[in-house]
Design a protein around this motif. Structure first.
Motif, mmCIF file in Angstrom:
data_model
loop_
_atom_site.group_PDB
_atom_site.id
_atom_site.type_symbol
_atom_site.label_atom_id
_atom_site.label_comp_id
_atom_site.label_asym_id
_atom_site.label_seq_id
_atom_site.Cartn_x
_atom_site.Cartn_y
_atom_site.Cartn_z
ATOM 1 N N UNK A 188 -3.501 6.647 53.378
ATOM 2 C CA UNK A 188 -4.491 6.625 52.167
ATOM 3 C C UNK A 188 -3.563 6.120 50.949
ATOM 4 N N UNK A 189 -4.189 5.593 50.068
ATOM 5 C CA UNK A 189 -3.593 5.566 48.803
ATOM 6 C C UNK A 189 -4.215 6.599 47.805
ATOM 7 N N UNK A 190 -5.077 7.201 48.176
ATOM 8 C CA UNK A 190 -5.472 8.333 47.411
ATOM 9 C C UNK A 190 -5.926 7.800 45.960
ATOM 10 N N UNK A 191 -6.778 6.852 46.109
ATOM 11 C CA UNK A 191 -7.277 6.202 44.918
ATOM 12 C C UNK A 191 -8.975 5.804 45.317
ATOM 13 N N UNK A 192 -9.770 6.052 44.402
ATOM 14 C CA UNK A 192 -11.124 5.670 44.704
ATOM 15 C C UNK A 192 -11.505 4.348 44.503
ATOM 16 N N UNK A 198 -12.047 0.514 44.988
ATOM 17 C CA UNK A 198 -12.595 -0.315 46.293
ATOM 18 C C UNK A 198 -11.450 -0.996 46.808
ATOM 19 N N UNK A 199 -10.604 -1.838 45.802
ATOM 20 C CA UNK A 199 -9.490 -2.388 46.361
ATOM 21 C C UNK A 199 -8.666 -1.752 47.281
ATOM 22 N N UNK A 200 -8.267 -0.383 46.674
ATOM 23 C CA UNK A 200 -7.432 0.611 47.335
ATOM 24 C C UNK A 200 -8.107 0.776 49.016
ATOM 25 N N UNK A 201 -9.206 1.121 48.896
ATOM 26 C CA UNK A 201 -9.990 1.736 50.012
ATOM 27 C C UNK A 201 -9.896 0.482 51.017
ATOM 28 N N UNK A 202 -10.332 -0.778 50.414
ATOM 29 C CA UNK A 202 -10.172 -1.862 51.280
ATOM 30 C C UNK A 202 -8.766 -2.299 51.724
ATOM 31 N N UNK A 203 -7.702 -1.895 51.202
ATOM 32 C CA UNK A 203 -6.472 -2.222 51.850
ATOM 33 C C UNK A 203 -5.864 -1.186 52.795
ATOM 34 N N UNK A 217 -7.406 -0.201 55.010
ATOM 35 C CA UNK A 217 -7.659 -0.797 56.429
ATOM 36 C C UNK A 217 -6.924 -1.978 56.633
ATOM 37 N N UNK A 243 -2.064 -3.580 44.796
ATOM 38 C CA UNK A 243 -2.414 -2.957 44.000
ATOM 39 C C UNK A 243 -1.570 -3.042 42.545
ATOM 40 N N UNK A 264 -15.949 8.665 49.795
ATOM 41 C CA UNK A 264 -14.761 8.803 49.318
ATOM 42 C C UNK A 264 -14.535 10.292 49.763
ATOM 43 N N UNK A 290 -9.439 13.897 48.307
ATOM 44 C CA UNK A 290 -8.083 13.473 47.977
ATOM 45 C C UNK A 290 -8.263 11.881 47.169
ATOM 46 N N UNK A 291 -9.078 11.306 47.266
ATOM 47 C CA UNK A 291 -9.483 9.985 46.800
ATOM 48 C C UNK A 291 -9.834 10.106 45.162
ATOM 49 N N UNK A 319 -6.721 8.767 37.506
ATOM 50 C CA UNK A 319 -7.013 7.429 37.597
ATOM 51 C C UNK A 319 -8.465 7.091 37.005
#
Lengths: 224, 224
Positions: free
Chosen positions: A4-8, A10-15, A17, B25, B103, B106-107, B112
DNA sequence: CGGTATCCCCGTCGATACTG
DNA sequence: CAGTATCGACGGGGATACCG
């Protein structure tokens, strides 16, 4: 799934995977129409079956594809979420063909070229019945000869002589044929330069380029 | 750069560069407007400076960005090739917001969120002069209070009390405010439910939501 | 055809400290 | 502010063999 990138975002969440090695190429193959394990492998020859299996399970868990078993045969089918990755793949490919520098010799795989051409035979343009095309690459060490058998129902590709009468012999430098395939060179130019030679009766020779639609990225305009 | 796939396919060639962890990112941050090393770090708090440095060099070599040093200050500027990655980032974000499930806790990083809100202040909507917004998150363990100082020229964010008079106190569950930010909940609904509370004179309270344009992905339609 | 099982290496990444 | 230096683990993924 990947770390996980631990960011909300959506680009991070997509990446999370999609940034794992091979994942997006598996999706590319599915979008291109392959749906069986060994067909996927054909488009991903350097990926180990273990890893392909793992990726398919990950994508299944992520809701990108479904595994369906019908009559003991398993198929991998993109879900709605998976189909919506097409714009991502297209954007990546369009960027890649515009901005990635020259291909290395190691990138020029005749197996992959033939597999891609197989998918892009314009059946309506090829004479009815069986047509056999023999490819001969001058600059390839192993497996320099390939055969494509275009039948009424399907198209087969192999690298051992099927023993059929050849209708077209295509002799080419692999790099030059790929250049045509990706839209960097026209058939006209390649044939004129001698990088690609079509040996067949003249009427067939003239029609041959129309038998294939090129790579979908061939039409992407290039930077000035 | 990442390991090669040994494929001529432009999707594969693009992913050789882009599938490495953090790379896309970093590009997202550059597209969002950050151009200094420590500003990039603010948007990528869990990325080590070593790795950020390495990625910037890789992207430079790939022709995606340039490093410019002006008056001893270095800036990272996207090239034409880099700017053309915007459609890739947009496609990924649009897919992510439609198809990534809920989410995890942790996200939800207040740092951010504030950094992103900072970038989306609609200066014209905020009263002239200095405006101080104090955020208080009820469900965050450390750093539950943040301050945003909106000046005529720039916007600052910090997590220690600047000692200025507060114009707006925003009390919220972090998850609920992020839900508004990403377009999953309207301000109206969040305020009505009490997940977000704006404490300010009533005229200010009513105008406050208009001070920020939401995340660019908030407008993406969601699956039925 | 459609996958699993294993094994092990090597490179990536994360963490932390430090410097001009 | 703008990065380097160092170090260790950890696990991803490559290779190969094998199974139903």
């Amino acid at each position: 799934m990947g770390a996980s990138y631990y960011q909300f975002c959506p680009v991070a969440k997509a990446m999370e995977l999609l940034d794992e090695r091979w994942t997006l190429l598996v999706i590319r193959e599915l979008i291109a129409g392959s749906d069986r394990f060994n067909d996927l492998r054909r488009g991903l020859p350097r990926m180990s079956p273990t890893l392909l299996s793992k990726r398919l399970k990950q994508l299944q868990r992520a809701g990108v594809l479904e595994r369906r078993v019908v009559d003991g045969e398993s198929r991998y089918v993109l879900t709605e979420a998976g189909l919506e990755l097409r714009p991502v793949v297209e954007a990546l490919g369009a960027w890649g063909i515009r901005w990635v520098g020259d291909l290395g010799d190691r990138d020029l795989d005749p197996k992959l070229l033939l597999w891609d051409m197989r998918r892009h035979v314009d059946r309506a343009a090829v004479p009815a019945g069986r047509t056999v095309v023999n490819f001969e690459f001058s600059d390839v060490s192993a497996s320099r000869r390939w055969w494509m058998v275009i039948g009424d129902e399907d198209v087969d590709v192999c690298d051992d002589d099927p023993g059929l009468e050849v209708d077209v012999l295509l002799r080419a430098r692999l790099r030059d044929l790929i250049s045509v395939w990706m839209g960097d060179t026209s058939w006209r130019t390649a044939l004129f330069s001698g990088g690609v030679v079509i040996e067949a009766p003249s009427v067939v020779r003239r029609r041959f380029p129309s038998w294939f639609t090129l790579s979908e990225f061939a039409v992407v305009p290039r930077p000035a």
